[in-house]
Design a protein around this motif. Sequence first.
Motif, PDB file in Angstrom:
ATOM      1  N   GLU A   1       0.816  -1.200   0.000  1.00 42.15           N
ATOM      2  CA  GLU A   1       0.000   0.000   0.000  1.00 42.15           C
ATOM      3  C   GLU A   1       0.858   1.262   0.000  1.00 42.15           C
ATOM      4  OE1 GLU A   1      -3.946  -1.693   2.299  1.00 42.15           O
ATOM      5  OE2 GLU A   1      -2.500  -0.507   3.429  1.00 42.15           O
ATOM      6  N   PRO A   2       0.277   2.361  -0.499  1.00 43.86           N
ATOM      7  CA  PRO A   2       0.996   3.637  -0.444  1.00 43.86           C
ATOM      8  C   PRO A   2       1.151   4.085   1.010  1.00 43.86           C
ATOM      9  CG  PRO A   2      -1.259   3.966  -1.216  1.00 43.86           C
ATOM     10  CD  PRO A   2      -1.029   2.488  -1.143  1.00 43.86           C
ATOM     11  N   ALA A   3       2.102   4.981   1.207  1.00 46.39           N
ATOM     12  CA  ALA A   3       2.428   5.406   2.569  1.00 46.39           C
ATOM     13  C   ALA A   3       1.233   6.020   3.281  1.00 46.39           C
ATOM     14  CB  ALA A   3       3.592   6.404   2.535  1.00 46.39           C
ATOM     15  N   TRP A   4       0.407   6.743   2.537  1.00 45.00           N
ATOM     16  CA  TRP A   4      -0.709   7.406   3.220  1.00 45.00           C
ATOM     17  C   TRP A   4      -1.651   6.412   3.869  1.00 45.00           C
ATOM     18  CZ3 TRP A   4      -5.966   7.009   2.309  1.00 45.00           C
ATOM     19  CH2 TRP A   4      -6.383   6.498   1.069  1.00 45.00           C
ATOM     20  N   MET A   5      -1.803   5.247   3.218  1.00 46.36           N
ATOM     21  CA  MET A   5      -2.708   4.245   3.782  1.00 46.36           C
ATOM     22  C   MET A   5      -2.086   3.614   5.030  1.00 46.36           C
ATOM     23  SD  MET A   5      -5.587   2.813   3.859  1.00 46.36           S
ATOM     24  CE  MET A   5      -6.482   3.179   2.339  1.00 46.36           C
ATOM     25  N   THR A   6      -0.771   3.395   4.983  1.00 44.52           N
ATOM     26  CA  THR A   6      -0.111   2.859   6.176  1.00 44.52           C
ATOM     27  C   THR A   6      -0.299   3.821   7.346  1.00 44.52           C
ATOM     28  OG1 THR A   6       1.546   2.017   4.634  1.00 44.52           O
ATOM     29  CG2 THR A   6       2.033   1.826   6.992  1.00 44.52           C
ATOM     30  N   GLU A   7      -0.125   5.094   7.056  1.00 41.99           N
ATOM     31  CA  GLU A   7      -0.320   6.129   8.085  1.00 41.99           C
ATOM     32  C   GLU A   7      -1.757   6.122   8.617  1.00 41.99           C
ATOM     33  OE1 GLU A   7       1.403   8.166  10.062  1.00 41.99           O
ATOM     34  OE2 GLU A   7       2.905   6.809   9.168  1.00 41.99           O
ATOM     35  N   PHE A   8      -2.679   6.046   7.661  1.00 41.18           N
ATOM     36  CA  PHE A   8      -4.100   6.034   7.998  1.00 41.18           C
ATOM     37  C   PHE A   8      -4.402   4.870   8.943  1.00 41.18           C
ATOM     38  CE2 PHE A   8      -8.388   4.421   7.134  1.00 41.18           C
ATOM     39  CZ  PHE A   8      -9.167   5.563   7.198  1.00 41.18           C
ATOM     40  N   ARG A   9      -3.835   3.719   8.626  1.00 39.41           N
ATOM     41  CA  ARG A   9      -4.073   2.532   9.448  1.00 39.41           C
ATOM     42  C   ARG A   9      -3.497   2.728  10.852  1.00 39.41           C
ATOM     43  NH1 ARG A   9      -5.525  -2.258   6.845  1.00 39.41           N
ATOM     44  NH2 ARG A   9      -5.451  -2.255   4.567  1.00 39.41           N
ATOM     45  N   LEU A  10      -2.295   3.264  10.907  1.00 40.96           N
ATOM     46  CA  LEU A  10      -1.650   3.415  12.215  1.00 40.96           C
ATOM     47  C   LEU A  10      -2.383   4.436  13.084  1.00 40.96           C
ATOM     48  CD1 LEU A  10       2.059   3.170  11.055  1.00 40.96           C
ATOM     49  CD2 LEU A  10       0.837   1.528  12.537  1.00 40.96           C
TER      50      LEU A  10
ATOM     51  N   GLN B   1     -13.116 -10.599  10.352  1.00 42.27           N
ATOM     52  CA  GLN B   1     -13.308 -10.098   9.000  1.00 42.27           C
ATOM     53  C   GLN B   1     -13.553  -8.613   9.069  1.00 42.27           C
ATOM     54  OE1 GLN B   1     -15.280 -11.783   5.786  1.00 42.27           O
ATOM     55  NE2 GLN B   1     -13.308 -12.780   5.623  1.00 42.27           N
ATOM     56  N   PHE B   2     -12.788  -7.894   8.318  1.00 46.48           N
ATOM     57  CA  PHE B   2     -12.827  -6.440   8.399  1.00 46.48           C
ATOM     58  C   PHE B   2     -12.938  -5.838   7.014  1.00 46.48           C
ATOM     59  CE2 PHE B   2     -10.485  -8.341  11.846  1.00 46.48           C
ATOM     60  CZ  PHE B   2     -11.176  -7.861  12.937  1.00 46.48           C
ATOM     61  N   GLU B   3     -13.968  -6.281   6.313  1.00 44.92           N
ATOM     62  CA  GLU B   3     -14.049  -5.776   4.954  1.00 44.92           C
ATOM     63  C   GLU B   3     -14.529  -4.332   4.971  1.00 44.92           C
ATOM     64  OE1 GLU B   3     -16.194  -8.237   5.829  1.00 44.92           O
ATOM     65  OE2 GLU B   3     -18.210  -7.557   5.320  1.00 44.92           O
ATOM     66  N   ARG B   4     -14.195  -3.705   3.886  1.00 41.89           N
ATOM     67  CA  ARG B   4     -14.396  -2.274   3.787  1.00 41.89           C
ATOM     68  C   ARG B   4     -15.041  -2.005   2.443  1.00 41.89           C
ATOM     69  NH1 ARG B   4     -12.726   2.169   7.287  1.00 41.89           N
ATOM     70  NH2 ARG B   4     -13.409   3.934   6.048  1.00 41.89           N
TER      71      ARG B   4
ATOM     72  N   LEU C   1     -11.188   0.289  14.417  1.00 47.92           N
ATOM     73  CA  LEU C   1     -10.581  -1.037  14.264  1.00 47.92           C
ATOM     74  C   LEU C   1     -10.562  -1.437  12.795  1.00 47.92           C
ATOM     75  CD1 LEU C   1      -9.498  -3.698  15.483  1.00 47.92           C
ATOM     76  CD2 LEU C   1     -11.884  -4.457  15.672  1.00 47.92           C
ATOM     77  N   ASN C   2     -11.697  -1.296  12.153  1.00 46.63           N
ATOM     78  CA  ASN C   2     -11.776  -1.646  10.740  1.00 46.63           C
ATOM     79  C   ASN C   2     -10.779  -0.819   9.932  1.00 46.63           C
ATOM     80  OD1 ASN C   2     -12.937  -0.808   7.936  1.00 46.63           O
ATOM     81  ND2 ASN C   2     -13.787  -2.844   8.334  1.00 46.63           N
ATOM     82  N   SER C   3     -10.702   0.474  10.223  1.00 47.36           N
ATOM     83  CA  SER C   3      -9.794   1.345   9.474  1.00 47.36           C
ATOM     84  C   SER C   3      -8.342   0.925   9.642  1.00 47.36           C
ATOM     85  CB  SER C   3      -9.966   2.795   9.931  1.00 47.36           C
ATOM     86  OG  SER C   3     -11.292   3.219   9.702  1.00 47.36           O
ATOM     87  N   ALA C   4      -8.022   0.320  10.772  1.00 48.34           N
ATOM     88  CA  ALA C   4      -6.643  -0.117  11.016  1.00 48.34           C
ATOM     89  C   ALA C   4      -6.312  -1.412  10.288  1.00 48.34           C
ATOM     90  CB  ALA C   4      -6.412  -0.291  12.523  1.00 48.34           C
ATOM     91  N   VAL C   5      -7.256  -2.307  10.197  1.00 42.62           N
ATOM     92  CA  VAL C   5      -6.916  -3.647   9.696  1.00 42.62           C
ATOM     93  C   VAL C   5      -7.749  -4.078   8.489  1.00 42.62           C
ATOM     94  CG1 VAL C   5      -6.110  -4.412  11.968  1.00 42.62           C
ATOM     95  CG2 VAL C   5      -8.500  -4.788  11.330  1.00 42.62           C
ATOM     96  N   TRP C   6      -8.468  -3.164   7.886  1.00 41.98           N
ATOM     97  CA  TRP C   6      -9.397  -3.553   6.827  1.00 41.98           C
ATOM     98  C   TRP C   6      -8.714  -4.333   5.709  1.00 41.98           C
ATOM     99  CZ3 TRP C   6      -9.025  -2.281   1.702  1.00 41.98           C
ATOM    100  CH2 TRP C   6      -8.159  -1.214   1.370  1.00 41.98           C
TER     101      TRP C   6
END
Lengths: 471, 270
Positions: free
Chosen positions: A49-58, A217-220, A181-186
């Motif tokens: 994933e792009p960096a922004w998504m990693t940041e978003f998850r964290l 299950q953490f679908e988005r 939670l979903n946003s972190a691990v979706w």
Amino acid sequence: MSTDTPVKNDVEFGSYKYGFHDSMDNYAFKSRKGLDAQIVRQISELKNEPAWMTEFRLESLAIFESRPMPNWGGDMTDLNFQDIFYYMKAANEQETSWEDVPEEIRRTYDRLGIPEAEKKYLSGVKAQYDSEVVYGSLQEDLSKQGVIFTDTDSALRDHPELFREYFGTVIPPGDNKFAALNSAVWSGGSFIYVPKGVKIEFPLQAYFRINSQNMGQFERTLIIVDEGAAIHYVEGCTAPTYSSNSLHSAVVEIIVKRGARCRYTTIQNWSSNVYNLVTKRAMAYGDSLMEWIDGNLGSKLTMKYPAIWLMEPGARGETLSIAFAGEGQHQDAGAKMVHCAPNTSSRIISKSISKSGGRSSYRGLVKVHKDAVNCRSNVVCDALILDPASRSDTYPYIEVEEENVAIEHEASVSKIAEEQLFYLMSRGLSEAEASAMIVTGFIEPLVKELPMEYAVELNRLIELQMEGSVG
Amino acid sequence: MSAVLKISNLHVNVGETPILKGVNMEIRQGEVHALMGPNGSGKSTLAYALAGHPNYTVTDGSIEIDGVNVTEMEADERARLGMFLAFQYPVVIPGVKVADFLRHAVSNIRNPDRKEGEGLIGMREFRKEIRERMNELGMDPEFARRYLNDGFSGGEKKRMEILQLAMLQPRFAILDETDSGLDSDAVRVVSEGLAKLSGPQMGVLIITHHERLLEFNPPQFTHVMLGGRIVETGDASLANELHANGYATVRARHPEAAAENAKAEAAAAV
Ligand SMILES: Nc1ncnc2c1ncn2[C@@H]1O[C@H](COP(=O)(O)OP(=O)(O)O)[C@@H](O)[C@H]1O
Ligand SMILES: [Mg+2]
């Protein structure tokens, strides 16, 4: 771990009919149990994933950790976040045709009896096998019209601008603990974009299922219906029975632009050990129509309140929901309607059935913001309680900051069906026939709204649930 | 040989409260009985107890159909043995179509050994029959497709009860105030309907406050209930007398039962 774990409870009432699961050895990747920044980073890395998504998850993880568990709704004391796998990948490649789907997965689908619904719309169907979509192909004319129908991971990769413009805008991570939670691990879920003026004639369908023990299950799902466009999206769900608790926490975001229509239909039938904690919200703009049709069967605890924010004048929202709470099950479901603009209207119809000690609650909110004049809202909830051991509650919240509005609320709650049962039995119907007939009649207004195969499937599932009532 | 519905020394409680205190009655197929009595005397309680309502507990005595003791049986088993109750307040069942419901009912009653999931009576045959019966009762055939009693007027509900009676052809029919709350046209339709349906194969117990239903269906026996007991039994002339003079003279002849009835009425009014 052994393969083909014997299934408990297969014959008991309320237990799940599809009590089997596939071998765990065929997973291409499985994260370790538990949740921390390292796991979140790993998920993001594996997905490239792009960096922004990693940041978003964290950031989302931090929000999740900082929030207390909700002290309302249902009992979540058995839920241990560290005892769950947050990411698994069933197969390495995303398959494009049914024949290419691994034999074992196909067998699972066959055993689920899915093909009825699936074969018909084969090319339109997407199925989620654990965290990753392994099968899905887009109907050709859809893509010709510019419709994007893909899994959410692919959308992030293939449509980065569109994705980033809308992702997390309807339900930000800070909305609630489970959205965080979903946003972190979706992982997985559907991404749909319907371009301006495109009306999809047939329902788009997806099947979701949980396959592994302790598998969260953490679908988005993200759906954008552009101006004047129309879509009916259908999602069904079945899950095998396991002995330990399983968590399902999805997020569904929908944007319905001016003059567009969106109907989102879900029938979920989780095994009775699943915590189903879902956040669903749609933003409906001028003169658009958003409809949630939501059927909840099974699970240990479901907490789900599909919301519609009516953002501009003329927007309409409708939620039709039905909950069936059997033995050991708690359905805490309802709807939210937020009127942010004048001349908006909403309707909530909620039906619940409780039997064999099951508990169902309607929890709903109608909110009218200041200056949102001439709004109308109509709420009807009916509860059917089939025996004295079962329970039903209503928690209707109404927050109105504007005087010039019309809000109606009707509730016929806690009606034990005794008199109806006696009436039918006095005409020679057995208790089982009579209760099945009452329940089928009770949900008829919802069933009528479903595509044919889903109506049949829902009736069949209800029949299965009712079978145990033969005394 | 005609069958008998035999009610012996029937005691019935609702919850902890004794309502029926020793009711005796014998109804033969082909007979018409009238059951009268002031409000709260226990007429509906008797009707429910006969049909097998689970909240009406028989604490003593028995109910027999054709020599079979049905006192412990569920409502559906009794129905399969030929018991039918036309409800004072028919129940609304949303989403259940009249035709679907009646097709199940007819299949079970005509084939009492039918197991769940076994075939129903043929669709075509059933349709033809229900259409004919509806026609005879002056009902719009559209009603077959409507949800059971949902949105029906008082008169339509009562007609629906008579339609069910016509389709199920019970050996014993109890009509609980089928004529009350109806305008005179509707009373006539229901009265004529019952007169056409009853015959040597049907024993009828008519609970009523009015004359009309009994005019069309003259009773051989009239029973008067007071305070949970049958205090008098006579012929059709007793019904006429009660219509003319009310219950004052009956109360005077049975002061104890009248006192109990008054107590029950007062308790119900609270
Ligand atoms: N379901 C019930 N719950 C409580 N009381 C009841 C119930 N049914 C009947 N009763 C009482 O039993 C008595 C007889 O009632 P009912 O049989 O309805 O009389 P009738 O039909 O002659 O007017 C009344 O005192 C009534 O209050
Ligand atoms: Mg009565």
